[in-house]
Enzyme design. Structure first.
Site, PDB file in Angstrom:
ATOM      1  N   ARG A 236       1.494  -1.157   0.240  1.00 41.61           N
ATOM      2  CA  ARG A 236      -0.187  -0.412  -0.281  1.00 41.61           C
ATOM      3  C   ARG A 236       0.862   1.023   0.051  1.00 41.61           C
ATOM      4  O   ARG A 236       1.814   1.333   0.612  1.00 41.61           O
ATOM      5  CB  ARG A 236      -0.563  -0.388   1.484  1.00 41.61           C
ATOM      6  N   GLU A 265      -2.964   7.713  -4.170  1.00 41.37           N
ATOM      7  CA  GLU A 265      -3.011   6.921  -5.166  1.00 41.37           C
ATOM      8  C   GLU A 265      -4.691   7.652  -5.490  1.00 41.37           C
ATOM      9  O   GLU A 265      -5.551   7.592  -4.391  1.00 41.37           O
ATOM     10  CB  GLU A 265      -3.724   5.894  -4.535  1.00 41.37           C
ATOM     11  N   HIS A 283      -1.433  -0.077  -9.952  1.00 38.03           N
ATOM     12  CA  HIS A 283      -1.932  -0.725  -9.310  1.00 38.03           C
ATOM     13  C   HIS A 283      -2.856  -1.904  -9.410  1.00 38.03           C
ATOM     14  O   HIS A 283      -3.582  -2.259 -10.049  1.00 38.03           O
ATOM     15  CB  HIS A 283      -3.402   0.023  -7.670  1.00 38.03           C
TER      16      HIS A 283
END
Ligand code: DGY
Length: 326
Positions: A236, A265, A283
């Site tokens: 993450r 993000e 991602h």
């Protein structure tokens, strides 16, 4: 009346089929990330919520009077206030197993591409700069025989270690506790955090995002890494201080990075976009046809079990079942 389930996004049909016959499905067809207000509106009258890792599932969402079950189509669940869900006796499930190998594949792809300058080479050729083989053209780091340091060797980190064996890498890992099975299978050596950072040629991060792991890699940690180190993150974004990462790359404290996730993000620091020694992915960790289908089946099976009054296998907050006989 059939129970209703709200999906914040359409997911592969093999999952949806599991629920279609017995429940009333409300699927948000918009491809954008829903706002909290959209989710709150969407779950009115719904017992079940199938959400994504991008969705803010906070107290306001979880306070919706009809909501009884949450299933996330993801392994990570840092976007969900699980403590609050537990206080409301709402079971929350995730979909971890399906994406392990696929995410390890992308971590290894980043390791190879950042180390051997694969993407940079592709750009170089396409822009017409290749005028023939040259002894010093785009030299990179060897992978074989080098040391891979895995921070958080759980399912995905362990799968990465198994790939590294095939490349004859030495493997160090850092976890809360040693993992004898991983050590036996891969020869990985349990190593204290700082020591792992100092001794690894490649550092790959695989911790979930929690209060303890937020910014677990910051200026101090980059300072400990080798100047030739390649840093990989497929966990993450907020586990890494992105500003410190940029500075470490700019100052040559580390050699390169491969990133699938970002601190804010989908925003990516502009400075990263301009660096040749960074490979950036949007991602894509679990983004294969088979894996996304597997995740949909897991997420919808979890929901079906919860709605049927059964305890699902991927329960994140088992305490909600402690005083319920099922
Ligand atoms: C997850 O499910 O947590 C992954 O980040 C998806 O790629």
């Amino acid at each position: 009346m059939r129970e209703r389930i709200f999906f914040t996004r359409r997911i592969p049909s093999k999952g949806i089929e599991i629920l279609k016959k017995d429940y009333e499905l409300h699927i948000r067809e918009d491809e954008s990330i829903p706002t909290k207000e959209e989710i709150i509106d969407g779950i009115v009258g719904c017992e079940g919520l199938v959400c994504l890792l991008t969705d803010p599932i906070d107290r306001d969402v979880l306070s919706s009077p009809d909501l009884k079950f949450v299933s996330t189509y993801a392994a990570g669940y840092n976007n969900i206030d699980v403590t609050f869900a537990s206080s409301r006796k709402i079971p929350v499930t995730n979909a971890p197993g399906a994406l392990t190998e696929t995410t390890a594949d992308i971590a290894f792809a980043l390791l190879l591409s950042a180390g051997r300058r694969v993407v940079e080479g592709d750009r170089f050729l396409r822009e017409g700069s290749f005028h023939g083989w040259s002894p010093m053209l785009l030299l990179g780091q060897d992978i074989h025989g080098k040391t891979l340091g895995i921070v958080g060797a759980g399912r995905i980190g362990g799968a990465l270690a198994r790939r590294a064996v095939g490349f004859r890498m030495n493997i160090l890992y850092y976890n809360r506790k040693p993992d004898p099975v991983l050590e036996r299978e891969t020869g990985a050596v349990y190593t204290p955090f700082d020591q792992l950072l100092c001794n690894s040629d490649f550092v790959s991060l695989h911790t979930p995002l929690t209060r303890e792991t937020e910014h677990i890699i910051s200026a101090r940690e980059f300072g400990l890494m080798k100047k030739k180190a390649v840093f990989i993150n497929t966990s993450r974004g907020p586990c890494v201080n992105e500003n410190d990462l940029v500075k470490a790359l700019e100052s040559g404290d580390i050699w390169a990075a491969g990133l699938d996730v970002f601190e804010r993000e989908p925003l990516v620091d502009e400075r990263l976009l301009c660096m040749d020694n960074v490979v950036l992915l949007p991602h894509l960790g679990s983004a294969s046809f088979d894996t996304r289908t597997g995740m949909a089946v897991t997420a919808c099976t979890n929901m079906a079990m919860m709605l049927a009054g059964k305890r699902p296998p991927n329960i994140i907050n088992p305490e909600v079942y402690s005083d319920i006989r099922i």
